[in-house]
Design a protein around this motif. Sequence first.
Motif, mmCIF file in Angstrom:
data_model
loop_
_atom_site.group_PDB
_atom_site.id
_atom_site.type_symbol
_atom_site.label_atom_id
_atom_site.label_comp_id
_atom_site.label_asym_id
_atom_site.label_seq_id
_atom_site.Cartn_x
_atom_site.Cartn_y
_atom_site.Cartn_z
ATOM 1 N N PRO A 293 0.839 -1.205 0.000
ATOM 2 C CA PRO A 293 0.000 0.000 0.000
ATOM 3 C C PRO A 293 0.875 1.257 0.000
ATOM 4 O O PRO A 293 1.882 1.324 0.703
ATOM 5 C CB PRO A 293 -0.783 -0.106 1.309
ATOM 6 C CG PRO A 293 -0.645 -1.516 1.754
ATOM 7 C CD PRO A 293 0.633 -2.030 1.185
ATOM 8 N N ILE A 294 0.509 2.240 -0.828
ATOM 9 C CA ILE A 294 1.289 3.473 -0.882
ATOM 10 C C ILE A 294 0.459 4.707 -0.544
ATOM 11 O O ILE A 294 0.930 5.819 -0.652
ATOM 12 C CB ILE A 294 1.976 3.646 -2.253
ATOM 13 C CG1 ILE A 294 0.966 3.644 -3.389
ATOM 14 C CG2 ILE A 294 3.035 2.594 -2.453
ATOM 15 C CD1 ILE A 294 1.563 3.983 -4.748
ATOM 16 N N GLY A 295 -0.784 4.501 -0.145
ATOM 17 C CA GLY A 295 -1.623 5.623 0.251
ATOM 18 C C GLY A 295 -2.998 5.552 -0.362
ATOM 19 O O GLY A 295 -3.143 5.225 -1.533
ATOM 20 N N GLY A 296 -3.997 5.812 0.450
ATOM 21 C CA GLY A 296 -5.374 5.741 -0.042
ATOM 22 C C GLY A 296 -5.679 4.343 -0.534
ATOM 23 O O GLY A 296 -5.374 3.353 0.121
ATOM 24 N N SER A 297 -6.257 4.262 -1.723
ATOM 25 C CA SER A 297 -6.584 2.947 -2.283
ATOM 26 C C SER A 297 -5.509 2.461 -3.257
ATOM 27 O O SER A 297 -5.673 1.425 -3.901
ATOM 28 C CB SER A 297 -7.939 3.002 -2.995
ATOM 29 O OG SER A 297 -7.870 3.921 -4.076
ATOM 30 N N ALA A 298 -4.401 3.195 -3.355
ATOM 31 C CA ALA A 298 -3.333 2.839 -4.292
ATOM 32 C C ALA A 298 -2.374 1.821 -3.674
ATOM 33 O O ALA A 298 -2.150 1.811 -2.472
ATOM 34 C CB ALA A 298 -2.548 4.076 -4.701
ATOM 35 N N ALA A 299 -1.834 0.965 -4.534
ATOM 36 C CA ALA A 299 -0.845 -0.023 -4.098
ATOM 37 C C ALA A 299 0.196 -0.177 -5.202
ATOM 38 O O ALA A 299 -0.099 -0.012 -6.383
ATOM 39 C CB ALA A 299 -1.504 -1.358 -3.811
ATOM 40 N N GLN A 300 1.407 -0.474 -4.804
ATOM 41 C CA GLN A 300 2.494 -0.718 -5.744
ATOM 42 C C GLN A 300 2.748 -2.216 -5.811
ATOM 43 O O GLN A 300 2.871 -2.876 -4.787
ATOM 44 C CB GLN A 300 3.749 0.001 -5.271
ATOM 45 C CG GLN A 300 4.945 -0.204 -6.164
ATOM 46 C CD GLN A 300 6.121 0.656 -5.728
ATOM 47 O OE1 GLN A 300 5.940 1.815 -5.390
ATOM 48 N NE2 GLN A 300 7.297 0.072 -5.719
ATOM 49 N N SER A 301 2.806 -2.751 -7.036
ATOM 50 C CA SER A 301 3.062 -4.176 -7.224
ATOM 51 C C SER A 301 4.527 -4.412 -7.535
ATOM 52 O O SER A 301 5.173 -3.608 -8.199
ATOM 53 C CB SER A 301 2.227 -4.732 -8.378
ATOM 54 O OG SER A 301 0.868 -4.679 -8.078
ATOM 55 N N GLY B 85 1.829 -5.471 -22.044
ATOM 56 C CA GLY B 85 0.524 -5.140 -22.622
ATOM 57 C C GLY B 85 0.529 -3.754 -23.249
ATOM 58 O O GLY B 85 1.382 -3.431 -24.036
ATOM 59 N N THR B 86 -0.419 -2.920 -22.814
ATOM 60 C CA THR B 86 -0.606 -1.630 -23.469
ATOM 61 C C THR B 86 -0.247 -0.441 -22.589
ATOM 62 O O THR B 86 -0.900 0.579 -22.628
ATOM 63 C CB THR B 86 -2.076 -1.481 -23.905
ATOM 64 O OG1 THR B 86 -2.905 -1.614 -22.742
ATOM 65 C CG2 THR B 86 -2.449 -2.497 -24.945
ATOM 66 N N GLY B 87 0.786 -0.557 -21.788
ATOM 67 C CA GLY B 87 1.203 0.636 -21.097
ATOM 68 C C GLY B 87 1.866 0.482 -19.761
ATOM 69 O O GLY B 87 2.481 1.403 -19.277
ATOM 70 N N ARG B 88 1.760 -0.658 -19.100
ATOM 71 C CA ARG B 88 2.417 -0.829 -17.799
ATOM 72 C C ARG B 88 3.895 -1.054 -18.034
ATOM 73 O O ARG B 88 4.287 -1.966 -18.744
ATOM 74 C CB ARG B 88 1.818 -2.003 -17.046
ATOM 75 C CG ARG B 88 0.382 -1.767 -16.649
ATOM 76 C CD ARG B 88 -0.226 -2.980 -16.036
ATOM 77 N NE ARG B 88 0.580 -3.441 -14.921
ATOM 78 C CZ ARG B 88 0.286 -4.528 -14.235
ATOM 79 N NH1 ARG B 88 -0.737 -5.263 -14.549
ATOM 80 N NH2 ARG B 88 1.058 -4.900 -13.223
ATOM 81 N N THR B 89 4.735 -0.236 -17.444
ATOM 82 C CA THR B 89 6.179 -0.369 -17.607
ATOM 83 C C THR B 89 6.805 -0.802 -16.302
ATOM 84 O O THR B 89 6.470 -0.264 -15.261
ATOM 85 C CB THR B 89 6.809 0.963 -18.055
ATOM 86 O OG1 THR B 89 6.185 1.379 -19.263
ATOM 87 C CG2 THR B 89 8.309 0.816 -18.283
ATOM 88 N N ALA B 90 7.672 -1.806 -16.368
ATOM 89 C CA ALA B 90 8.371 -2.301 -15.177
ATOM 90 C C ALA B 90 9.845 -2.024 -15.306
ATOM 91 O O ALA B 90 10.383 -1.921 -16.375
ATOM 92 C CB ALA B 90 8.129 -3.798 -15.020
#
Length: 86
Positions: A43-51, A81-86
């Motif tokens: 979790p990084i804040g609010g409803s956001a999370a980092q995978s 896919g169409t935009g997630r960059t790791a």
Amino acid sequence: MSSAIASRVAEIISEHGSTMTLIRAGETNLTLKGKRWGSSQEPIGGSAAQSEFTIMISDAELAASAWTSKVPRRTDRIQIGTGRTA
């Protein structure tokens, strides 16, 4: 890694992997197949999370590419896919 194991890994990635784009500064983007392994979320804040996860790619596609260096570099990026960059 023995050639038999490397061949089997490449086969599994080809059959079950997703299309991804490997991006390296100064090189043409390389479209290849990759397989995500494991995943955790922080979790990084609010409803956001980092995978965080590992991506396995076959060295055969790098070896067959026109890239100058045929090994992954720490500064390479991969687009899933169409935009997630790791």
